[in-house]
Design a protein around this motif. Structure first.
Motif, short mmCIF file in Angstrom:
data_model
loop_
_atom_site.label_atom_id
_atom_site.label_comp_id
_atom_site.label_asym_id
_atom_site.label_seq_id
_atom_site.Cartn_x
_atom_site.Cartn_y
_atom_site.Cartn_z
N UNK A 93 0.83 -1.21 0.00
CA UNK A 93 0.00 0.00 0.00
C UNK A 93 0.86 1.26 0.00
N UNK A 94 1.98 1.19 0.71
CA UNK A 94 2.88 2.35 0.71
C UNK A 94 3.47 2.57 -0.68
N UNK A 95 3.76 1.49 -1.40
CA UNK A 95 4.27 1.64 -2.76
C UNK A 95 3.22 2.28 -3.67
N UNK A 96 1.95 1.91 -3.47
CA UNK A 96 0.87 2.52 -4.26
C UNK A 96 0.80 4.02 -3.95
N UNK A 97 0.83 4.35 -2.67
CA UNK A 97 0.76 5.76 -2.28
C UNK A 97 1.97 6.53 -2.81
N UNK A 98 3.13 5.90 -2.79
CA UNK A 98 4.33 6.56 -3.30
C UNK A 98 4.22 6.80 -4.81
N UNK A 99 3.70 5.80 -5.53
CA UNK A 99 3.55 5.94 -6.97
C UNK A 99 2.54 7.04 -7.31
N UNK A 100 1.45 7.11 -6.56
CA UNK A 100 0.47 8.18 -6.78
C UNK A 100 1.09 9.55 -6.48
N UNK A 101 1.92 9.59 -5.44
CA UNK A 101 2.59 10.84 -5.11
C UNK A 101 3.55 11.26 -6.22
N UNK A 102 4.30 10.29 -6.76
CA UNK A 102 5.21 10.60 -7.86
C UNK A 102 4.44 11.14 -9.06
N UNK A 103 3.28 10.52 -9.35
CA UNK A 103 2.47 11.00 -10.45
C UNK A 103 1.99 12.42 -10.23
N UNK A 104 1.58 12.73 -9.00
CA UNK A 104 1.10 14.08 -8.70
C UNK A 104 2.25 15.09 -8.77
N UNK A 105 3.43 14.71 -8.28
CA UNK A 105 4.59 15.59 -8.37
C UNK A 105 4.90 15.90 -9.83
N UNK A 106 4.89 14.87 -10.66
CA UNK A 106 5.21 15.06 -12.08
C UNK A 106 4.19 15.94 -12.76
N UNK A 107 2.91 15.73 -12.46
CA UNK A 107 1.86 16.55 -13.10
C UNK A 107 1.98 18.02 -12.68
N UNK A 108 2.22 18.27 -11.41
CA UNK A 108 2.38 19.67 -10.97
C UNK A 108 3.64 20.29 -11.55
N UNK A 109 4.67 19.47 -11.70
CA UNK A 109 5.92 19.95 -12.32
C UNK A 109 5.66 20.37 -13.77
N UNK A 110 4.89 19.54 -14.49
CA UNK A 110 4.55 19.86 -15.88
C UNK A 110 3.72 21.13 -15.95
N UNK A 111 2.81 21.31 -15.01
CA UNK A 111 1.99 22.53 -14.97
C UNK A 111 2.87 23.77 -14.84
N UNK A 112 3.94 23.66 -14.05
CA UNK A 112 4.85 24.81 -13.90
C UNK A 112 5.63 25.04 -15.20
N UNK A 113 6.08 23.94 -15.84
CA UNK A 113 6.75 24.08 -17.13
C UNK A 113 5.86 24.82 -18.13
N UNK A 114 4.58 24.41 -18.17
CA UNK A 114 3.64 25.07 -19.09
C UNK A 114 3.40 26.52 -18.69
N UNK A 115 3.28 26.77 -17.38
CA UNK A 115 3.04 28.14 -16.90
C UNK A 115 4.22 29.04 -17.24
#
Length: 445
Positions: free
Chosen positions: A138-160
């Motif tokens: 379950x911790x691996x799932x939560x970590x993977x979801x966190x990595x996905x959210x970090x990447x998406x927010x990072x991309x949003x900043x690149x676009x901004x």
């Protein structure tokens, strides 16, 4: 005559007031930008740093260490053998006749416990051991979801960041348009109304730039919040918004779905349910309760050894319902895994097809549409300066170019975001990283 000069004076005063407001607005904007740049020296943030900070400091992951400590304590308790009990009993005292007082009393001191049968202690320990394995999954799932959210927010900043660049260029185009319109007005080829429209467009472009900068600041705060910072310590993020990596066949990507922790967790959940079934089956075996003690006869001043045992009857029959429930719960895991695989297949295909479409759109805009619109704007401006095109045609050409550049940013951001979704679903990065070395320059219009 006096009325004529009065109207001329009023019009001139309004133009001066507008110019003064525009000058003050530009001055405040430049001073604000200079103050921000002076107060915060440039500090680039890479995606790997953002991921490292989030995995180390995100509060949602810290709860798993606490849960693991709790399971360790439960496992320690589960490994304990049945406790010993000390019993004291008194009989035949404080009665009537010959049993008056304690002369005929019998005092018994005993020691008792339970002999667990059927491997109950091992089954309990196995259950909590599998619970810890399931917690790690379950911790691996939560970590993977966190990595996905970090990447998406990072991309949003690149676009901004690219939107701010585009807004800056739009403001420069609007300012250049205003100069061209003023030049034609002085030559008597353009009415004064077009100057006012150009001035309004230039002011709106400045407002759009400020709005883009404010949105960029918010996105930085949102990203930093993932590792517990309320004030971002970075000024910009590194990466190329227009580098999409390499294409991978859908079947190759789907074959990697099994590696996703969201699927692997079903294996640990299956083992956990097997441990629950074993524990339920052990309850079908009756435990043996035993006791041994010493009895003191006060009347004869003699002692005797006492011993005994007991066990419940028909335990297997009474426990059949619990075993059936545990088996059904285990079989449910297989169905849930099939449903999860079907859902992830749909999600993966959606991300895969949308990513391809976004890449095609971005490449078409980059290679064909935007160059053509840039040439069209240049030719339209020259024609406008010669009086061949109207102001509306000139502004329309500029607007079409800006819209195409904005669409390019959105398409590129969508392609990277869908790529991040694919990486999260397959639990593997796509070939040719979308986030290159910070020294590599980003695309500039």
């Amino acid at each position: 005559m006096f009325q004529k000069y009065k109207v001329l004076f009023t019009s001139t005063r309004k133009r001066c007031a507008y110019k003064n407001r525009r000058f003050l607005f530009s001055l405040l904007f430049l001073l604000g930008s200079s103050a921000v740049n002076a107060a915060t020296p440039e500090k680039l943030l890479t995606l790997s740093d953002a991921i490292r900070f989030s995995l180390a400091e995100n509060p949602s992951l810290k709860v798993f260490s606490l849960r693991d400590v709790a399971l360790q304590g439960q496992l320690q308790t589960a490994n304990l053998k049945p406790a010993y009990e000390l019993g004291v009993a008194t009989e035949n005292f404080a009665g009537t006749g010959g049993f008056n007082g304690i002369g005929s009393a019998e005092l018994t001191v005993s020691l008792s416990s339970t002999i667990e049968m059927g491997g109950k202690r091992e089954a309990r320990a196995g259950l909590y051991s599998q619970s810890r394995s399931h917690l790690q999954a379950q911790r691996q799932i939560e970590s993977l979801e966190l990595l996905g959210e970090v990447t998406r927010r990072y991309i949003e900043i690149l676009a901004a960041q690219q939107r701010v660049i585009l807004a800056t260029q739009a403001a420069e185009l609007a300012e250049m348009t205003l100069r061209v319109v003023k030049k034609r007005t002085k030559a008597g080829s353009t009415p004064e109304a077009e100057v006012k429209r150009a001035q309004a467009a230039e002011a709106q472009s400045q407002l759009a730039l400020l709005s883009g900068q404010q949105q960029l600041r918010y996105l930085k705060v949102a990203l930093a919040a993932l590792w517990g910072e309320t004030s971002p310590s970075f000024t910009s993020v590194s990466g190329d918004l227009f580098n999409f990596g390499q294409d991978v066949d859908f079947e190759v990507l789907y074959a990697k779905i099994e590696k996703n922790p969201a699927i692997q967790v079903f294996a640990t959940q299956e083992r956990l349910k097997d441990a629950e079934v074993r524990l339920a089956k052990t309850e079908s075996t009756s435990d043996i309760n035993w006791s041994v003690g010493v009895r003191q006869f006060q009347e004869m001043n003699d002692t005797a050894i006492t011993a005994g045992f007991s066990m419940p009857l028909f335990s297997s029959k009474r426990n059949s319902g619990a075993v059936s429930a545990a088996l059904a719960s285990r079989n449910e895991v297989f169905v849930q895994k099939e449903v999860a695989l079907l859902n992830m297949h749909t999600q993966l295909f959606r991300a895969f097809s949308n990513r391809q479409q976004a890449i095609i759109s971005a490449q078409k805009l980059q290679n064909e549409i935007i160059p053509a619109l840039e040439e069209a704007l240049s030719e339209t401006q020259q024609a406008y300066e010669r009086g061949r095109y109207s102001y509306l045609e000139y502004v329309s050409a500029r607007h079409e170019l800006l819209i195409a550049r904005q669409t390019l940013i959105e398409s590129a951001a969508a392609a990277l975001t869908y790529g991040a979704d694919i990486e999260q679903l397959t639990a593997e990065p796509l070939p040719a990283s979308q986030y290159p070395d910070p020294k590599r320059s980003t695309t500039n219009f």
